[in-house]
Design an enzyme around this catalytic site. Structure first.
Site, mmCIF file in Angstrom:
data_model
loop_
_atom_site.group_PDB
_atom_site.id
_atom_site.type_symbol
_atom_site.label_atom_id
_atom_site.label_comp_id
_atom_site.label_asym_id
_atom_site.label_seq_id
_atom_site.Cartn_x
_atom_site.Cartn_y
_atom_site.Cartn_z
ATOM 1 C CD GLU A 285 15.949 44.173 -19.350
ATOM 2 O OE1 GLU A 285 15.828 43.637 -20.479
ATOM 3 O OE2 GLU A 285 16.993 44.665 -18.938
ATOM 4 C CB CYS B 153 18.753 43.575 -23.214
ATOM 5 S SG CYS B 153 18.385 45.043 -22.242
#
Length: 492
Positions: A257, A291
């Site tokens: 990720e 993120c």
């Protein structure tokens, strides 16, 4: 007090191996700097390959028994851990706040998210679903079952440390794996606290191990170890690519990720006040260290001036600090602080115009790695700041004529993690949702907001196709085995 004596008396954060604190085999310690005041907060283990070897050995041994416990029983044990996390909610939040520079309230919310994650996956112990399959033969019966990998390596960042840990350990454990958790250098203590609480929850020794230390030493040892069949990593795209190449060579499994350069689109029919609020939160909350942060704000030209004016006003009201009256804390460390300032400087050299926020090399005489919420316009699509993840409270603003141009600008990126669209027209919202190259699209909210039961991950350089959390995480932390058997249906 002399430095030597000061460090001798300072709190030391060891590894956690086989249910016990373990001092670094090197005898060396690293400094943990508090990002809010730039002081040494604690010392943590400067671990090496020998420490990793020890953790893997005990994780292998514990796997033999942990993997044989029924998923229902494992879920009951994880519910014990959830209950203990709830009891220790305040102390955990204080640790997160101190290590990361968040306010206590923000840290408390993050602990709540970790608890919710644990509740969801503990409940999966009563499901841990697989499939019954129909065969072409009348007397053949088929089914799939899930098998754990073994000792798995989990590598986490410090932006939301306890949530990141929970995101990985709970699905890994419910599937029957044992764990070697590489704690972040910027949040070592919270990982140790979670491990200690796992022992109180009756998770057997050796099932959850924590290794502190440098990524290029400890992380590298983990990803090269052939006894670790799965590496799950959350962090930068550059490091993710390196991990994928190393683990791939030994045919290990990888879940990545990675970064994002997430668009926030404001249409001409949007609720302006709501969009401004969501945009500011998406771009600047957690000091932009998500993120899923909004870093490219794309606005229809008919409302551009009004929206930008209100966004600047909102951004300038944010209070920097770590007390309960503050809105935005520091970025996590000096390296990141310097990197963000350099990105802003490069943007101005490339023709960008700073509308508000950081313009000098330091905020003021105040200690801490604080950066003002910064908005920049007139950046080129070829510029560094348009294309690279900054991981700080910095966003660019872009004027577009219509939805087609907005889509082109939004999709002009190697990343595809999250996106947000603000419009009152449901057809337009769904058109964007269908056409945006993004793993998550939120309509009339922020670019962040994943929940425990929802899959999260991205396209392109934002990941390698795996999804965590949600039930999709079960596919990361288990292998599928197909079983078929023939039955004599005519037998008495």
């Amino acid at each position: 007090m002399e430095d030597g004596l000061q460090y001798k008396l300072m709190k030391k954060i060891p590894n956690w191996i086989n249910g016990l604190e373990a001092m670094p085999s090197s005898g060396l310690w690293l400094k943990k700097i508090n990002p809010a005041n730039e002081r040494v907060d604690s010392l943590f283990s400067d671990s090496n390959q020998k420490d990793v070897e020890s953790a893997v050995k005990f994780a292998q041994k514990a796997f033999i028994t942990w993997s044989k416990i029924s998923p229902v029983k494992r879920g009951q044990i994880l519910f014990n851990l959830v209950d203990i996390l709830k009891i220790n909610r305040s102390s955990l939040a204080k640790c997160v706040a101190r290590e990361t520079g968040k306010s206590y309230q923000d840290a408390l919310g993050e602990v709540g998210a970790a608890i919710a994650q644990g509740e969801f996956f503990a409940g999966e112990g009563r499901r841990l679903y697989s499939n019954s399959l129909n065969s072409a033969l009348d007397n053949k019966f088929c089914q799939t079952i899930r098998e754990p990998h073994g000792p798995v390596g989990l590598i986490v960042p410090a932006n939301t440390p306890i949530a990141n840990i929970a995101w990985k350990i709970f699905p890994a454990l419910i599937c029957g794996n044992t764990i070697i958790l590489k704690a972040s250098e910027d949040s070592p203590e919270i990982a140790l606290l979670i491990a200690k609480l796992s022992k109180e929850a009756d998770i057997p020794d050796g099932v959850l191990n924590v290794i502190q230390g440098h990524g290029h030493i400890v992380g590298e040892s983990l990803i090269k170890d052939i006894r670790i069949p799965l590496i799950s990593f959350t962090g930068s795209t550059a490091i993710g690519k390196h991990i994928a190449s190393v683990v791939g060579l030994r045919m290990g499994r990888v879940s990545l990720e990675l970064g994002g350069k997430n668009p926030f689109i404001v249409c001409d029919d949007a609720d302006i006040e709501a969009a401004v609020n969501w945009c500011a939160l998406s771009a600047f909350s957690n000091a932009g260290q998500r993120c899923a942060a909004a870093s490219r704000i794309i606005i229809f030209e008919s409302i551009y001036d009004d929206f930008v004016k209100k966004l600047i006003k909102k951004s300038e009201k944010f209070i920097l600090g770590v007390d309960k009256n503050s809105d935005i804390g520091p970025v996590i460390n000096k390296k990141q602080y310097i990197s963000i300032l350099k990105h802003i400087e490069n943007a101005t050299q490339e023709g960008g115009n700073i509308l508000c926020g950081q313009s000098g090399n330091r905020l003021n005489s105040k200690k801490g790695y604080y950066i003002r919420p910064t908005l920049i316009e007139n950046v080129k699509f070829s510029s560094e700041i348009f294309n690279k993840e900054i991981f700080g409270p910095v966003a660019t603003v872009h004027k577009v004529r219509n939805k087609e141009e907005a889509l082109r600008v939004a999709n002009k990126s190697e990343f595809g993690l999250t996106a947000a669209v603000h419009t009152k027209n449901i057809n337009r919202g769904l058109w964007f949702a269908k056409n945006l190259i993004s793993g998550t699209v939120n309509i009339n909210s922020g670019t962040y907001g994943s929940e425990p039961h929802m899959p999260f991950g991205g396209f392109g350089s934002s990941g390698n196709g795996t999804r965590e959390p949600g039930t999709e995480a079960l596919n990361v932390y288990s292998e599928l085995k197909n079983i078929s058997f023939l039955i004599n249906l005519d037998a008495n």
